[in-house]
Each structure stands twice: as structure tokens, then as C-alpha cells.
Design an enzyme around this catalytic site. Structure first.
Site, PDB file in Angstrom:
ATOM      1  N   GLN A  22      31.081   0.766  48.149  1.00 57.36           N
ATOM      2  CA  GLN A  22      29.711   0.596  48.662  1.00 57.36           C
ATOM      3  C   GLN A  22      29.300   1.725  49.606  1.00 57.36           C
ATOM      4  O   GLN A  22      28.126   2.056  49.715  1.00 57.36           O
ATOM      5  CB  GLN A  22      29.578  -0.746  49.401  1.00 57.36           C
ATOM      6  CG  GLN A  22      29.632  -1.967  48.512  1.00 57.36           C
ATOM      7  CD  GLN A  22      31.032  -2.544  48.422  1.00 57.36           C
ATOM      8  OE1 GLN A  22      32.013  -1.825  48.515  1.00 57.36           O
ATOM      9  NE2 GLN A  22      31.138  -3.837  48.222  1.00 57.36           N
TER      10      GLN A  22
ATOM     11  N   ARG B 182      28.832 -16.811  46.203  1.00 59.19           N
ATOM     12  CA  ARG B 182      29.777 -15.980  46.958  1.00 59.19           C
ATOM     13  C   ARG B 182      30.153 -16.729  48.234  1.00 59.19           C
ATOM     14  O   ARG B 182      29.276 -17.247  48.918  1.00 59.19           O
ATOM     15  CB  ARG B 182      29.183 -14.603  47.276  1.00 59.19           C
ATOM     16  CG  ARG B 182      29.065 -13.728  46.026  1.00 59.19           C
ATOM     17  CD  ARG B 182      28.851 -12.289  46.354  1.00 59.19           C
ATOM     18  NE  ARG B 182      30.053 -11.627  46.800  1.00 59.19           N
ATOM     19  CZ  ARG B 182      30.056 -10.399  47.331  1.00 59.19           C
ATOM     20  NH1 ARG B 182      28.919  -9.756  47.511  1.00 59.19           N
ATOM     21  NH2 ARG B 182      31.182  -9.822  47.707  1.00 59.19           N
TER      22      ARG B 182
ATOM     23  N   ASP C 136      29.640 -10.103  57.615  1.00 60.90           N
ATOM     24  CA  ASP C 136      29.220 -11.142  56.670  1.00 60.90           C
ATOM     25  C   ASP C 136      29.269 -12.519  57.304  1.00 60.90           C
ATOM     26  O   ASP C 136      28.642 -13.449  56.804  1.00 60.90           O
ATOM     27  CB  ASP C 136      30.123 -11.097  55.432  1.00 60.90           C
ATOM     28  CG  ASP C 136      29.983  -9.757  54.740  1.00 60.90           C
ATOM     29  OD1 ASP C 136      29.086  -9.598  53.934  1.00 60.90           O
ATOM     30  OD2 ASP C 136      30.772  -8.836  55.074  1.00 60.90           O
TER      31      ASP C 136
ATOM     32  N   GLY D 264      25.450  -7.905  50.027  1.00 58.83           N
ATOM     33  CA  GLY D 264      25.191  -7.690  51.446  1.00 58.83           C
ATOM     34  C   GLY D 264      24.636  -8.970  52.056  1.00 58.83           C
ATOM     35  O   GLY D 264      23.791  -9.648  51.436  1.00 58.83           O
ATOM     36  N   ALA D 265      25.096  -9.278  53.281  1.00 59.18           N
ATOM     37  CA  ALA D 265      24.857 -10.605  53.863  1.00 59.18           C
ATOM     38  C   ALA D 265      23.381 -11.016  53.901  1.00 59.18           C
ATOM     39  O   ALA D 265      23.010 -12.085  53.417  1.00 59.18           O
ATOM     40  CB  ALA D 265      25.446 -10.632  55.269  1.00 59.18           C
TER      41      ALA D 265
HETATM   42  O1  MRU Z   1      30.812  -7.364  48.885  1.00 60.35           O
HETATM   43  P1  MRU Z   1      29.523  -6.913  49.447  1.00 60.35           P
HETATM   44  O2  MRU Z   1      29.072  -5.568  48.991  1.00 60.35           O
HETATM   45  O3  MRU Z   1      28.421  -7.952  49.350  1.00 60.35           O
HETATM   46  O4  MRU Z   1      29.894  -6.752  50.958  1.00 60.35           O
HETATM   47  C1  MRU Z   1      29.203  -7.274  51.963  1.00 60.35           C
HETATM   48  C2  MRU Z   1      28.746  -6.171  52.788  1.00 60.35           C
HETATM   49  O5  MRU Z   1      27.720  -5.597  52.476  1.00 60.35           O
HETATM   50  C3  MRU Z   1      29.557  -5.690  53.882  1.00 60.35           C
HETATM   51  O6  MRU Z   1      30.667  -6.429  54.200  1.00 60.35           O
HETATM   52  C4  MRU Z   1      28.726  -5.285  55.064  1.00 60.35           C
HETATM   53  O7  MRU Z   1      29.468  -4.460  55.849  1.00 60.35           O
HETATM   54  C5  MRU Z   1      28.222  -6.435  55.872  1.00 60.35           C
HETATM   55  S1  MRU Z   1      26.943  -7.289  55.147  1.00 60.35           S
HETATM   56  C6  MRU Z   1      25.588  -6.549  55.833  1.00 60.35           C
END
Ligand code: MRU
Length: 377
Positions: free
Chosen positions: A205, A100, A246, A58-59
């Protein structure tokens, strides 16, 4: 947010720093919703691996983890040689950055830490400035999410049915969350509403993390298969969509988010349903000029070809969650391969508004309002 595990309720943040052990403390998100466990990374390489392997995801959460990881790496340096220290910090920065690629928050967070470090004249001074700046990024992440909640709660009315995609809840930030912030604020105001969580294949998720969070906070919700949203929209069963991001381009208003977001935005437009994106300021990329240039993470095909879950006797799981055994199950045809892009980009004309800590803007207004939104030349 409060977490209740085996009858015990305690406040918890997704990311924290243990100064005595120079360790980053994280919720092991791969085990949720079946097991709640805190893990600690003992050096910056372990912290980068935790981001890469999605122990933390998550961002905002990976932004705070990268900021603490940079401070952790800086603090591990012994000696007074500044040029040597700078080279070491550069290695730490590049290692965390590579973990990432799509989310911009880690880069923005680490750039903030490095900028703060420049005020220090010695290694020791720079080390303590790094830790203070990482802590400030984490605190700001929480403040921003709270402000998103204050602005976004106005969009939620009694009886609404809200769709969200992936997890942009408190697990994806340090606390509160972005897409969930308006929901938690509306709940605190006594509003009654229902949330549909897209399952969000291939990592699920929505089914695992968002559903767990909403259950913990006692928000009325149901998980839907990713393919069900169009049907529900057609039948008038979805009134509002709120997702996270993100990376949002400040110059164009394009929004990168978990794969499947673009599809939901197209569907929402078709059905005249408002589609909002909730972001802290650290999610804005002021540099890139085209959504096409956003690096889209390609993940391993095994995520598409099968799924992780727990194998258990449903009765024994209720009595003892630890008796559940985590396992990967191959679903797809054994001789087929798969393509697995992790994110997609939604164009601005499909987005009703972007909920930020300083207000709600049309995607194209991000650039005209850039000073208010933290753009620095
Ligand atoms: O691959 P992830 O689980 O790290 O995905 C990122 C996210 O959590 C989502 O894209 C989310 O909708 C935005 S990040 C708050």
C-alpha cells in the site's frame, strides 16, 4: 483531493453515494497506481464484497462504505412491515461487519446509522434517516481528517524527513487522510519536507497508494523497502514517524495498524525518534480492554508468496497506461507456504502521541480525556 489523470484534474472522494441508482461509488484501489477507475456496487452484498476484496480499503474509507452499504441495503427493502425490515437490516449489518475484522470504523459507522434510524416510525422514515446518517458519517470523516491536519502540522518543520507506513492517506478515508493530513496542511503552510513511504509488503500500500497520492499532491517523497527504515534511522535520516490506525483502544492506548507498524515503533524508540499515530474518533474502540483481543485478519498466503503488478514495456506504459497488463508473479519457492497476519498491535509506551481531531494526546490520556473524544456511556 484533486486527481490528475491523463492531464485532466478533478476533485475526487474515495467513497460516494449515487441515490438515483442506490449504488456506492468507489475508487477501484486494486488498479492504482496504474489505472484510475471508479466502480459502483449495486447492492449491499456487492458493497461487502468490495470491502472484503479490497476494492476499497483503509479504516475511514471502509467505515463510510459500510455506512452507505447499510443505507443501500435498507433502501432496497420494499414494504411497510417494520419487524421484517429490522430483520433485513440486521442481515445487511452482519454481512458488512463480516467483510473485514480488524478495523473498528465500519462497526462504529454502522452503529451510528442504526442509532439514527431508531427515530423513524415507519420503514420509509428509517430508510431516509439511514441515508442521512451515512452521509453525515462521511462528512464527519472529512472534517476529522482536516482537524487532524490542523493539529498535526505543528509537528512538521522545514527540512524534516518523515516516515509513514502503509496508506493512511485520503484513499484510506473519504478525503484528506489521517497520517497524511498533517503533511498536506504543512505543505499548504509552505513548509518543505520529505516523506519516506514504507513499501508495506505484502500488499504494498505504501509503494502503490501512498506514493501515488503524494505524487499527485506534489509532495517530495521516496519509497523505501520495509527493511530500510532501521538503517535510515541509525544514520539520522528520519526525524518523525506518522502512521494511521485501524483500531485504537481508548482504555489502554494500544494501536492496531498495518503489519510492520510495531517494528517501526520499536525502531523509533531505539533511536529517540517521535512516533505519532493519527486517527479520527471513529477509530477508537472504547470497549476492548486488551490489545491481545483485537481480531487480527489473517490474509491469503499468496500475498506473501508473490506480488501483483503490471507487465509492460516501460516505454509503451508512458505512452498508454492501459497497455500495461496486470499480473501476479510468484516470487517464493514453489513448495513453501506462508503466514500472513495483516495487522499488529503497538503498545502505548512506544507511541509519542495520538493526533486526533480534538488535539494531540499521550496514548494513556485517551481514557482520561474520553468525554472530549466522543465516549458515550
Ligand atoms: O489492509 P488495508 O489496506 O485496509 O490496511 C488498512 C490501512 O489502510 C492501514 O493499516 C492504515 O495504516 C490505517 S487505516 C487508515
Amino acid at each position: 483531493m484533486n486527481v490528475t489523470v491523463r492531464g485532466r484534474t478533478q476533485p475526487c472522494r474515495t467513497v460516494a453515494f449515487d441515490r438515483a441508482r442506490n449504488a456506492v461509488r468507489l475508487i477501484e484501489q486494486r488498479l492504482l497506481p496504474h489505472e484510475f477507475k471508479i466502480v459502483a456496487t449495486r447492492n449491499f452484498r456487492e458493497t461487502a464484497a468490495a470491502i472484503h476484496d479490497m476494492i476499497v480499503r483503509g479504516a475511514g474509507a471502509i467505515g463510510a462504505t459500510a455506512a452507505y452499504g447499510l443505507a443501500q441495503g435498507a433502501l432496497a427493502f420494499h414494504g411497510r412491515d417494520l419487524p421484517k425490515f429490522r430483520r433485513h437490516v440486521e442481515t445487511v449489518y452482519q454481512t458488512l461487519k463480516a467483510a473485514r475484522p480488524t478495523a473498528v470504523d465500519p462497526v462504529n459507522a454502522m452503529n451510528g446509522v442504526r442509532a439514527a434510524m431508531r427515530a423513524g416510525r415507519t420503514v420509509e422514515e428509517q430508510q431516509s434517516l439511514a441515508l442521512a446518517a451515512a452521509g453525515e458519517f462521511a462528512s464527519e470523516d472529512v472534517r476529522h481528517c482536516e482537524e487532524i491536519g490542523r493539529h498535526g502540522a505543528k509537528l512538521i518543520h522545514n527540512g524534516m524527513k518523515i516516515l509513514t507506513h502503509c496508506n493512511a492517506g485520503w484513499l484510506a478515508f473519504v478525503d484528506v487522510g489521517s497520517a497524511t493530513a498533517p503533511m498536506y496542511a504543512a505543505q499548504a503552510q509552505g513548509k518543505k519536507f520529505h516523506v519516506f513511504c514504507d513499501e508495506t509488503r505484502p500488499r504494498s500500500q505504501g509503494a502503490t497508494l501512498t506514493a501515488w497520492e503524494l505524487a499527485q499532491q506534489k509532495v517530495s517523497h521516496q519509497i523505501i523497502a520495509d527493511n530500510a527504515a532501521g538503517h535510515l534511522m541509525q544514520r539520522g535520516e528520519i526525524d518523525l514517524v506518522i502512521v494511521g490506525s485501524d483500531r485504537t483502544l481508548g482504555r489502554t492506548g494500544e494501536v492496531a495498524n498495518k503489519i510492520g507498524t510495531y517494528t517501526k515503533a520499536v525502531l523509533a524508540k531505539r533511536h529517540g525518534i517521535p512516533f505519532y499515530v493519527a486517527i479520527p474518533l471513529s477509530t477508537i474502540d472504547w470497549k476492548l480492554k486488551r490489545g491481545f483481543d483485537i481480531p487480527i485478519e489473517e490474509r491469503h498466503e499468496s500475498e506473501v508468496l508473490g506480488a501483483w503488478g503490471t507487465i509492460t514495456n516501460p516505454k509503451s506504459e508512458i505512452r498508454n497506461p492501459k497497455s500495461a497488463q496486470r499480473a501476479y508473479v510468484r516470487v517464493a519457492n514453489p513448495t513453501s507456504g506462508a503466514r500472513n497476519p495483516g495487522f499488529d498491535v503497538t503498545p502505548p509506551d512506544l507511541i509519542t502521541g495520538i493526533i486526533t481531531p480534538v488535539g494531540i494526546f499521550k496514548p494513556k490520556e485517551l481514557w482520561t480525556q474520553r468525554r472530549r473524544l466522543g465516549f458515550a456511556d
